[in-house]
Design an enzyme around this catalytic site. Structure first.
Site: not given
Ligand code: AMP
Length: 280
Positions: A30-32, A37, A61, A147, A150, A185, A187
């Site tokens: 989802m980028g960022a 990643h 989602q 990963g 998750d 993460s 977040r």
């Protein structure tokens, strides 16, 4: 490196590679992008002839009231990071090309999707399974990389790939952590300095759980101890789940067995964080 925005063009490119007998590694994101990643992307690059990285903040989602609108987006920064790794294609579709007016088809992986995170994010895994099903149909990768961070998601994807005969190898890569143990993460960007410091409690609780299990303590007691550790951190505002689970069925364990999933989902302030470790 090419940036592809149109699903039908992405499909044609992938089809061409497959006809030529090339393997395709696929990393959905989802980028960022962060080191977590990038570890997946490097592995895909090393193990395949071509690699496709998708960047798509998938609306289906996100549950109502979640952070879809404020989810961090940094496409320019992401492109630079991916370019440095030496990747062939970035797939960067927009929402309407994947979910046009009238869109009505969803994929549900039963049972596994209702446990752990699924209890607190109803519909989340349906959105994940649906978008991955679409990506797998467009790109037809040889291998797809996920990963362990998750873990439930990876398990659900494996189930879906087997159940729907995709014939894609699903590779689960280790969780990349900050020096103090916090799982990296996107977040984590939401955390204040104080919350960031407090968030190491998640990994500490997991490691304590691991130590106790290895000492032979019963799983139900280990779960209680992990809960106690989290409760003692004042900035943990909500404990959604914590404890020892079966790594295949995701049910909470009371008795000893060969393999365990230790998993935690908490809110630190308003930010929901998850982490896990597997113990054999
Ligand atoms: P996301 O962009 O959050 O959807 O994540 C895309 C992929 O990166 C998923 O397969 C995640 O499990 C994986 N991922 C996210 N954080 C990490 C991490 N710290 N270590 C390894 N993989 C990760």
């Amino acid at each position: 490196m090419e940036i592809i925005r149109i699903p039908s063009i992405m499909r044609e490119i992938a089809k061409d590679l497959i006809i030529k007998g090339k393997s395709i590694g696929f990393v959905p994101t989802m980028g960022a992008l962060h080191e977590g990643h990038l570890s997946l992307i490097k592995r895909a690059r090393d193990e395949n002839d071509y690699t496709v990285v998708s960047i798509f903040v998938n609306p289906t989602q996100f549950v109502q009231g979640e952070d879809y609108d404020r989810y961090p987006r940094d496409v320019e920064g992401d492109k630079e990071k991916i370019e440095k790794i030496g990747i062939d294609y970035i797939f960067l579709p927009d929402v309407t090309s994947l979910y046009p007016h009238g869109y009505s088809t969803y994929v549900t992986v039963e049972s596994l999707s209702d446990k752990l995170c699924g209890k607190f994010r109803p519909g989340h895994f349906r959105g994940v399974a649906t978008i991955l099903c679409k990506f797998f149909n467009i790109i037809k990768p040889t291998r797809a990389y996920f990963g362990q961070k998750d873990y439930q998601q990876a398990l659900i994807v494996k189930r879906m790939v087997e159940d729907l005969n995709f014939g894609i190898e699903i590779i689960i890569c280790p969780t990349i952590r900050e020096n103090d143990g916090l799982a990296i993460s996107s977040r984590n960007l939401y955390l204040s300095d104080e919350e960031r410091k407090a968030s190491i409690i998640i990994y500490q609780a997991l490691k304590k759980g691991e130590q106790l299990l290895k000492e032979g303590v019963n799983p139900s007691e280990v779960s209680l101890k992990m809960k106690e550790i989290l409760e003692n951190e004042p900035l943990v505002s909500e404990i959604q789940y914590t404890g020892v689970f079966d790594p295949f069925r995701l049910d909470e364990l009371r008795e000893k067995q060969d393999k365990y999933l230790l998993a935690i989902a908490v809110k630190i302030g308003d930010t929901r964080l998850i982490d896990n470790i597997i113990i054999e």
